[in-house]
Structure formats: C-alpha cells, structure tokens
Design an enzyme around this catalytic site. Structure first.
Site, PDB file in Angstrom:
ATOM      1  N   SER A 116       3.264  -2.282  10.393  1.00  0.00           N
ATOM      2  CA  SER A 116       4.781  -2.464  10.613  1.00  0.00           C
ATOM      3  C   SER A 116       5.226  -3.725  10.272  1.00  0.00           C
ATOM      4  CB  SER A 116       4.889  -2.030  12.202  1.00  0.00           C
ATOM      5  OG  SER A 116       4.663  -0.534  12.372  1.00  0.00           O
TER       6      SER A 116
ATOM      7  N   GLY B 182       2.432   2.330  10.848  1.00  0.00           N
ATOM      8  CA  GLY B 182       3.465   3.270  10.823  1.00  0.00           C
ATOM      9  C   GLY B 182       4.054   3.820  12.246  1.00  0.00           C
TER      10      GLY B 182
ATOM     11  N   HIS C  75      -9.500   1.234   4.866  1.00  0.00           N
ATOM     12  CA  HIS C  75      -8.325   1.384   5.257  1.00  0.00           C
ATOM     13  C   HIS C  75      -8.562   2.558   6.471  1.00  0.00           C
ATOM     14  CE1 HIS C  75      -4.081   2.503   6.536  1.00  0.00           C
ATOM     15  NE2 HIS C  75      -3.756   1.331   5.741  1.00  0.00           N
TER      16      HIS C  75
ATOM     17  N   GLU D 191      -6.799   4.605   7.851  1.00  0.00           N
ATOM     18  CA  GLU D 191      -6.715   6.268   7.327  1.00  0.00           C
ATOM     19  C   GLU D 191      -7.920   6.658   6.570  1.00  0.00           C
ATOM     20  OE1 GLU D 191      -2.957   5.544   5.520  1.00  0.00           O
ATOM     21  OE2 GLU D 191      -2.286   4.898   7.381  1.00  0.00           O
TER      22      GLU D 191
ATOM     23  N   ASN E 132       0.894  -0.899  -0.002  1.00  0.00           N
ATOM     24  CA  ASN E 132      -0.146   0.033   0.007  1.00  0.00           C
ATOM     25  C   ASN E 132       0.807   0.966   0.040  1.00  0.00           C
ATOM     26  OD1 ASN E 132      -1.739   2.040   0.488  1.00  0.00           O
ATOM     27  ND2 ASN E 132      -2.320   1.459   2.391  1.00  0.00           N
ATOM     28  N   TRP E 133       0.984   1.861  -1.140  1.00  0.00           N
ATOM     29  CA  TRP E 133       2.021   2.993  -1.309  1.00  0.00           C
ATOM     30  C   TRP E 133       1.587   4.256  -0.559  1.00  0.00           C
ATOM     31  CZ3 TRP E 133       3.748   3.347  -7.018  1.00  0.00           C
ATOM     32  CH2 TRP E 133       4.638   2.076  -7.475  1.00  0.00           C
ATOM     33  N   LYS E 134       0.043   4.042  -0.053  1.00  0.00           N
ATOM     34  CA  LYS E 134      -0.385   5.514   0.507  1.00  0.00           C
ATOM     35  C   LYS E 134      -0.080   6.595  -0.568  1.00  0.00           C
ATOM     36  CE  LYS E 134       0.058   3.059   4.772  1.00  0.00           C
ATOM     37  NZ  LYS E 134      -0.095   3.140   6.327  1.00  0.00           N
TER      38      LYS E 134
ATOM     39  N   GLU F 174      -5.442  -4.897  10.331  1.00  0.00           N
ATOM     40  CA  GLU F 174      -4.668  -3.922  10.486  1.00  0.00           C
ATOM     41  C   GLU F 174      -4.955  -3.181  11.866  1.00  0.00           C
ATOM     42  OE1 GLU F 174      -2.588  -2.975   6.668  1.00  0.00           O
ATOM     43  OE2 GLU F 174      -4.100  -1.451   6.799  1.00  0.00           O
TER      44      GLU F 174
ATOM     45  N   GLY G  38       2.885  -1.012   4.375  1.00  0.00           N
ATOM     46  CA  GLY G  38       2.821   0.166   4.082  1.00  0.00           C
ATOM     47  C   GLY G  38       4.492   0.754   3.703  1.00  0.00           C
ATOM     48  N   GLY G  39       5.089   1.293   4.906  1.00  0.00           N
ATOM     49  CA  GLY G  39       6.587   1.811   4.658  1.00  0.00           C
ATOM     50  C   GLY G  39       7.519   0.931   3.890  1.00  0.00           C
TER      51      GLY G  39
HETATM   52  P1  13P Z   1       2.771   0.482   8.031  1.00  0.00           P
HETATM   53  O1  13P Z   1       3.494  -0.824   7.092  1.00  0.00           O
HETATM   54  O2  13P Z   1       3.871   1.404   7.448  1.00  0.00           O
HETATM   55  O3  13P Z   1       2.810   0.094   9.135  1.00  0.00           O
HETATM   56  O4  13P Z   1       1.546   0.550   7.219  1.00  0.00           O
HETATM   57  C1  13P Z   1       0.754  -0.596   7.298  1.00  0.00           C
HETATM   58  C2  13P Z   1      -0.636  -0.088   6.496  1.00  0.00           C
HETATM   59  O5  13P Z   1      -1.183   0.676   6.903  1.00  0.00           O
HETATM   60  C3  13P Z   1      -0.692  -0.792   5.420  1.00  0.00           C
HETATM   61  O6  13P Z   1      -2.181  -0.576   4.537  1.00  0.00           O
END
Ligand code: 13P
Length: 249
Positions: free
Chosen positions: A211, A172, A94, A96, A9-11, A166, A232-233
């Site tokens: 994470s 994050g 998600h 967010e 997930n590149w966000k 999640e 994510g990251g």
């Molecule tokens: P991180 O891997 O950066 O914690 O993000 C997880 C995420 O929200 C994937 O959708």
C-alpha cells in the site's frame, strides 16, 4: 550512497492497449534526476516492455521464474527466457506466490541462485502475516526467509540482491506499516545482510512494499534503510507511479 529504486509489480493486470498507454505515460513523465525505476510485467508482455522501454530510463522485468534452467516443466518460464527479452529484474518469493503456490523459502533461494547465474537482479520479497506480527514473530519470520537465501548464495552475491520487505497485511489492503515499523525491519534485515557480507550490506537496496501510494511514499522512503518501493496498485496508473518515483528522488 544507495540510489532509490521504485519498481512496479503489475501482478496479473494489463493488456496490450492498456500497457502501451501506461508505459508511454511513465517514460514521458519522468523528469531528470528521478529515482531508478522499473516495471515487472506478466511474462507475455516482456517483449512489449522491451520494445516500448529500450532507450528510456525505465527498466523492466518479471514477477517470477523457474528454479530450473530448461526442460519438462510445463507452464514455467526460465531465467534465460527473461534475459532473452533484456529483463533486468525478477521478483522472487512474493507473498502471493508463497501463499497461493506454496513456494517455500528454500524454493525462493533456489530461484535466487538461478536468477543470479543468469545475470538478473533478484528482487527477493519477504514479509510476515498479521498473525505472525501480532505474535511478536516478525523478526524471526523475515529473518528465516532471508536466511534461506543467504545460505544458498555466495558471500559475494549478497551485493547483487535487492530485497523487498512487504508485510503481508499491508498488501492491497490500504494499511501501510508506519515508517518507524518498516524502518525497524529494514534495519534488522540490513544487519542480517552484514553478518553475511559486511562490506556489501550498506549498498544493498531494501525496498518497502504494501500500500505504498503517492501520499505516503515520501515519509516511508525518508527512513534511513528504506531505499525505494515495490508498488502494486499504484503502479497501474502512470500519474501515481510517477508521483512515487519523484517522491523517491
Ligand atoms: P499494493 O501496493 O497494491 O499494496 O501491492 C504491494 C505489492 O504486493 C507489491 O509487490
């Protein structure tokens, strides 16, 4: 029985140049027998993903979509538009989006119905906040989030879902759920899926997100009900993303 699946997930990250090198690095670094994988890019870059990834084992998709088919919904992107760029997946609900765009479980359910109708694979995200976990409400919260989706879709369509657990407090933050903590929730989600469709539930992929990194991916994905990761990251660096995909295999 279930194949492992790792989705990035590149966000709201990336640009044409950075994406080009990330996508090239991922497809060049995949070894034979790697787990299934995909990237979910910001909508403007779906055409770039399609051009770079067609013919590779790497799939692609989006991070959100409208519940509506078309019309006067300024700023929204429809399922059909994602399909126009051969997207396979769409992340829905998600945390967010739930937190910053006030998406309710009912809206996420409507989006899931629209995604399925368009032939997309919805990656439905669910998870509790730290306060909810500390109050002992984890199972009730994730159960209600999944329940809204299960109420909206047909019994047969249970088989077409991908879920992502999640925990909000792990996203994050560098804090991961322990493999046992995550497994407990994943098993509860699968039991809930089984109540809706007992035949389909054992085959539904339930990903963990929050994470997940190269150094913790293997033990998380070794749990019986953890079928991959939503990253994510670590999905923004080809070497890290590849390490997670290979840890899944
Ligand atoms: P991180 O891997 O950066 O914690 O993000 C997880 C995420 O929200 C994937 O959708």
């Amino acid at each position: 029985m279930r194949r492992k699946l790792v989705i990035g997930n590149w966000k709201m990250n990336g640009n044409l140049a950075a994406n080009a090198s990330l996508l090239a690095g991922i497809s060049a670094g995949l070894s034979a027998g790697a787990a299934d994988c995909a990237v979910c890019a910001p909508a403007p870059y779906l055409a770039q993903c399609q051009a770079a990834l067609t013919g590779t084992p790497v799939g692609w998709g989006a991070q959100d979509m409208s519940a509506h088919a078309s019309g006067a919904y300024t700023g929204e992107v429809s399922a059909a538009m994602l399909v126009d760029f051969a997207s396979r997946y769409v992340i829905l609900g998600h945390s967010e989006r739930r937190a910053y765009h006030l998406e309710s479980s009912e809206l996420v359910a409507k989006k899931t119905v629209a995604a399925l109708a368009a032939g997309l694979i919805p990656v439905v995200c669910i998870g509790e906040t730290l306060a909810e976990r500390e109050a002992g409400q984890t199972n009730a919260v994730v159960g209600a989030q999944l329940g809204a989706v299960l109420e909206a879709i047909s019994t047969a369509d249970v088989a077409r879902l991908v879920l992502a657990y999640e925990p909000v407090w792990a996203i994050g933050t560098g804090k991961t759920a322990t493999p046992e903590m995550a497994q407990e929730v994943h098993a509860a989600l699968r039991a809930q899926l089984a109540q809706a469709n007992a035949a389909a539930a054992p085959a539904v992929q339930i990903l963990y997100g929050g994470s997940m990194k190269p150094d913790n991916a293997k033990e998380l994905m070794a749990q019986p009900d953890i079928d991959g990761g939503l990253i994510g990251g670590a999905a923004l660096k080809a070497t890290d993303f590849l390490a997670i995909i290979h840890a899944a295999a």
